[in-house]
Enzyme design. Structure first.
Site, PDB file in Angstrom:
ATOM      1  N   THR A  49       8.432  -3.499  -8.817  1.00  0.00           N
ATOM      2  CA  THR A  49       8.081  -2.146  -8.373  1.00  0.00           C
ATOM      3  C   THR A  49       8.164  -2.047  -6.856  1.00  0.00           C
ATOM      4  OG1 THR A  49       6.566  -2.043 -10.260  1.00  0.00           O
ATOM      5  CG2 THR A  49       6.440  -0.255  -8.682  1.00  0.00           C
ATOM      6  N   ASP A  78       2.220  -1.811  -2.727  1.00  0.00           N
ATOM      7  CA  ASP A  78       2.548  -2.937  -3.593  1.00  0.00           C
ATOM      8  C   ASP A  78       2.249  -2.574  -5.041  1.00  0.00           C
ATOM      9  OD1 ASP A  78       3.328  -5.457  -4.371  1.00  0.00           O
ATOM     10  OD2 ASP A  78       1.635  -6.515  -3.485  1.00  0.00           O
ATOM     11  N   GLY A  79       2.807  -3.339  -5.940  1.00  0.00           N
ATOM     12  CA  GLY A  79       2.575  -3.135  -7.363  1.00  0.00           C
ATOM     13  C   GLY A  79       1.371  -3.924  -7.851  1.00  0.00           C
ATOM     14  N   ASP A 121      -0.124  -6.237 -11.645  1.00  0.00           N
ATOM     15  CA  ASP A 121       0.107  -6.689 -13.018  1.00  0.00           C
ATOM     16  C   ASP A 121      -0.872  -6.019 -13.982  1.00  0.00           C
ATOM     17  OD1 ASP A 121       2.235  -8.635 -12.452  1.00  0.00           O
ATOM     18  OD2 ASP A 121       0.675  -9.630 -11.296  1.00  0.00           O
ATOM     19  N   GLU A 142      -0.150 -11.439  -0.209  1.00  0.00           N
ATOM     20  CA  GLU A 142      -0.453 -10.042  -0.544  1.00  0.00           C
ATOM     21  C   GLU A 142      -1.889  -9.704  -0.169  1.00  0.00           C
ATOM     22  OE1 GLU A 142       2.614  -9.586  -4.351  1.00  0.00           O
ATOM     23  OE2 GLU A 142       0.504 -10.054  -4.708  1.00  0.00           O
TER      24      GLU A 142
END
Length: 218
Positions: free
Chosen positions: A31, A81-82, A84, A103
């Protein structure tokens, strides 16, 4: 809409959160890659980026976008950011790509954290996605035993080394009822660098791709 189309839609929506004339934090994963491609269309409007992984840095440079060392940057306006997994409180599980430590560092420096994901990532209780834990290699067995005491089933991510030279334990069979508490508990195990729970510093905004368009959760 396909999953990729939903990811692309949230990547485009995230452009609205980019602050012109500032440095932007960039995440890692599929993503985030869609967002990097979108960012390239307005790259002349920003001062540069800080990337959370070597892979993202390479993709940014491929678009001609400047990548800066975090130590030379005093402030990041927004980190995109993506994830999970996410719950409705914007607590996240991240680290499927193995970049969780960097991150988490970039998120800590950023004034605003915008998470972009497709609707499949929003869950009531996190833990179906195995929780990544970055570990100093010599502590791997010890940390695994300590995690097992907490009820998790740690599995070494075979053949994988983080950008920091460490290993990842993916923890299965967790039902994460208290994300903040678990994040703190795991980080206090000697040998753990950090874990993939982003609950102490959650996202500020979640842009969720759905077949009906992008939903904003704050």
């Amino acid at each position: 809409m396909t999953q990729d189309e939903m990811k692309q839609a949230v990547a485009k929506a995230a452009i609205e959160h980019v602050v012109k004339g500032t440095i932007i934090g960039i995440g890692t994963g599929s993503t985030a890659n869609f967002f990097i491609d979108e960012l390239a269309t307005i790259k002349h409007q920003i001062d540069g980026t800080v990337a959370s992984s070597e892979a993202s840095a390479e993709r940014l440079r491929g678009h001609g976008i400047e990548v800066m060392d975090l130590n030379s940057v005093s402030e990041i306006s927004v980190y995109i950011d993506g994830a999970d997994e996410s719950n409705k409180h914007l607590h996240l599980i991240k680290g499927g790509g193995g970049a969780l430590t960097r991150e988490k560092i970039v998120a800590a420096v950023s004034k605003k954290f915008v998470c972009i994901a497709d609707e499949s990532k929003l869950v009531d209780i996190m833990g179906t996605f195995p929780l990544p834990v970055e570990v100093i290699p010599m502590a791997r067995s010890y940390v695994a035993r300590e995690i097992a005491k907490l009820g998790g089933q740690p599995v070494l991510r075979e053949g994988f080394t983080t950008d920091n030279g460490n290993v990842i334990l993916d923890v299965h069979n967790l039902e994460i009822m208290e994300p903040v508490k678990l994040e703190e508990t795991l980080n206090h195990i000697t040998g753990v660098v950090t874990n993939g729970l982003f609950a102490i510093r959650p996202a500020d905004v979640l842009l969720l791709g759905t077949p009906d368009g992008v939903k904003t959760i704050t």
